[in-house]
Design a protein around this motif. Structure first.
Motif, mmCIF file in Angstrom:
data_model
loop_
_atom_site.group_PDB
_atom_site.id
_atom_site.type_symbol
_atom_site.label_atom_id
_atom_site.label_comp_id
_atom_site.label_asym_id
_atom_site.label_seq_id
_atom_site.Cartn_x
_atom_site.Cartn_y
_atom_site.Cartn_z
ATOM 1 N N SER A 79 51.175 46.298 31.963
ATOM 2 C CA SER A 79 51.351 44.882 32.190
ATOM 3 C C SER A 79 50.202 44.346 33.043
ATOM 4 O O SER A 79 49.707 45.027 33.937
ATOM 5 C CB SER A 79 52.680 44.640 32.893
ATOM 6 N N LYS A 80 49.826 43.159 32.789
ATOM 7 C CA LYS A 80 48.773 42.515 33.572
ATOM 8 C C LYS A 80 49.349 41.655 34.682
ATOM 9 O O LYS A 80 48.616 40.969 35.397
ATOM 10 C CB LYS A 80 47.879 41.693 32.649
ATOM 11 N N ASN A 81 50.656 41.670 34.828
ATOM 12 C CA ASN A 81 51.322 40.949 35.904
ATOM 13 C C ASN A 81 51.358 41.824 37.153
ATOM 14 O O ASN A 81 51.050 43.017 37.100
ATOM 15 C CB ASN A 81 52.746 40.580 35.481
ATOM 16 N N PRO A 82 51.783 41.276 38.301
ATOM 17 C CA PRO A 82 51.948 42.119 39.493
ATOM 18 C C PRO A 82 52.875 43.299 39.214
ATOM 19 O O PRO A 82 53.723 43.257 38.319
ATOM 20 C CB PRO A 82 52.554 41.150 40.510
ATOM 21 N N ASP A 83 52.730 44.349 40.021
ATOM 22 C CA ASP A 83 53.483 45.589 39.806
ATOM 23 C C ASP A 83 54.991 45.419 39.944
ATOM 24 O O ASP A 83 55.757 46.031 39.209
ATOM 25 C CB ASP A 83 53.022 46.660 40.798
ATOM 26 N N LEU A 84 55.416 44.630 40.916
ATOM 27 C CA LEU A 84 56.847 44.457 41.191
ATOM 28 C C LEU A 84 57.213 42.983 41.213
ATOM 29 O O LEU A 84 56.483 42.174 41.796
ATOM 30 C CB LEU A 84 57.208 45.057 42.555
ATOM 31 N N GLU A 111 65.914 34.289 46.171
ATOM 32 C CA GLU A 111 64.478 34.050 46.241
ATOM 33 C C GLU A 111 63.746 35.176 45.516
ATOM 34 O O GLU A 111 64.095 36.338 45.674
ATOM 35 C CB GLU A 111 63.999 34.017 47.689
ATOM 36 N N LYS A 112 62.722 34.808 44.750
ATOM 37 C CA LYS A 112 61.924 35.796 44.032
ATOM 38 C C LYS A 112 60.522 35.850 44.623
ATOM 39 O O LYS A 112 60.003 34.846 45.117
ATOM 40 C CB LYS A 112 61.843 35.453 42.559
ATOM 41 N N PHE A 113 59.928 37.032 44.531
ATOM 42 C CA PHE A 113 58.545 37.233 44.943
ATOM 43 C C PHE A 113 57.983 38.408 44.160
ATOM 44 O O PHE A 113 58.720 39.188 43.573
ATOM 45 C CB PHE A 113 58.432 37.455 46.462
ATOM 46 N N ALA A 114 56.663 38.502 44.145
ATOM 47 C CA ALA A 114 56.005 39.569 43.400
ATOM 48 C C ALA A 114 55.063 40.325 44.331
ATOM 49 O O ALA A 114 54.552 39.776 45.305
ATOM 50 C CB ALA A 114 55.235 38.996 42.223
ATOM 51 N N ALA A 134 38.820 38.785 37.083
ATOM 52 C CA ALA A 134 39.817 38.494 36.046
ATOM 53 C C ALA A 134 41.236 38.819 36.527
ATOM 54 O O ALA A 134 42.173 38.062 36.254
ATOM 55 C CB ALA A 134 39.496 39.271 34.771
ATOM 56 N N GLN A 135 41.390 39.936 37.242
ATOM 57 C CA GLN A 135 42.714 40.280 37.780
ATOM 58 C C GLN A 135 43.165 39.222 38.779
ATOM 59 O O GLN A 135 44.322 38.780 38.739
ATOM 60 C CB GLN A 135 42.670 41.631 38.493
ATOM 61 N N LEU A 136 42.287 38.832 39.678
ATOM 62 C CA LEU A 136 42.639 37.820 40.677
ATOM 63 C C LEU A 136 43.119 36.545 40.000
ATOM 64 O O LEU A 136 44.154 35.985 40.372
ATOM 65 C CB LEU A 136 41.437 37.552 41.581
ATOM 66 N N GLN A 157 46.822 34.752 40.284
ATOM 67 C CA GLN A 157 46.932 33.357 40.702
ATOM 68 C C GLN A 157 47.677 32.535 39.650
ATOM 69 O O GLN A 157 48.540 31.721 39.986
ATOM 70 C CB GLN A 157 45.538 32.763 40.958
ATOM 71 N N ASP A 158 47.363 32.754 38.378
ATOM 72 C CA ASP A 158 48.061 32.048 37.299
ATOM 73 C C ASP A 158 49.538 32.424 37.270
ATOM 74 O O ASP A 158 50.401 31.560 37.077
ATOM 75 C CB ASP A 158 47.421 32.368 35.938
ATOM 76 N N PHE A 159 49.836 33.701 37.470
ATOM 77 C CA PHE A 159 51.223 34.164 37.505
ATOM 78 C C PHE A 159 51.990 33.429 38.610
ATOM 79 O O PHE A 159 53.072 32.896 38.376
ATOM 80 C CB PHE A 159 51.258 35.674 37.746
#
Length: 117
Positions: free
Chosen positions: A1-6, A15-18, A39-41, A45-47
């Motif tokens: 996945s290209k999203n954060p790990d958690l 409340e949600k956080f990544a 690109a990861q950054l 940021q987009d997520f």
């Protein structure tokens, strides 16, 4: 996945956080932690923007000092940093940024007032 790990949810308040987890064994030649590429950054940021949840970058840093020729002369220092994404504005961070977010590396995390500690 290209999203954060958690992607986490604090059950009492919903409340949600990544969290994006990184591990490094050294600083670069400019004494920076290189934690991502551009690109990861941008993806993180987009997520955060699209999901409307905070993202935290947790970085483990283990630095080895001493002589490779003498195993008794080796010293290992362990550090951990918990950096809000909105403070990790570049793929490589100077100590003036990451040092503000140092935490004990063997301490449990907890959620409070919109931040992880």
């Amino acid at each position: 996945s290209k999203n954060p790990d958690l992607i986490c949810e604090y059950m009492p308040t919903k409340e949600k956080f990544a969290v994006e987890c990184k591990y490094r064994t050294q600083l670069n030649r400019n004494n920076q932690i290189e934690w991502s590429n551009p690109a990861q950054l941008k993806r993180y940021q987009d997520f955060a923007s699209h999901k409307k949840i905070p993202v935290f970058i947790v970085i483990g840093l283990e630095r080895v000092f001493g002589s490779e020729d003498d195993p008794d002369d080796i010293d290992v220092e362990k550090f951990m940093f918990n950096i809000p994404l909105n403070e990790a504005k570049y793929p490589a961070l100077y100590e003036s940024v990451f040092a503000k977010y140092e935490r004990e590396f063997d301490k449990p995390f907890f959620w409070k007032n919109g931040k992880i500690f």
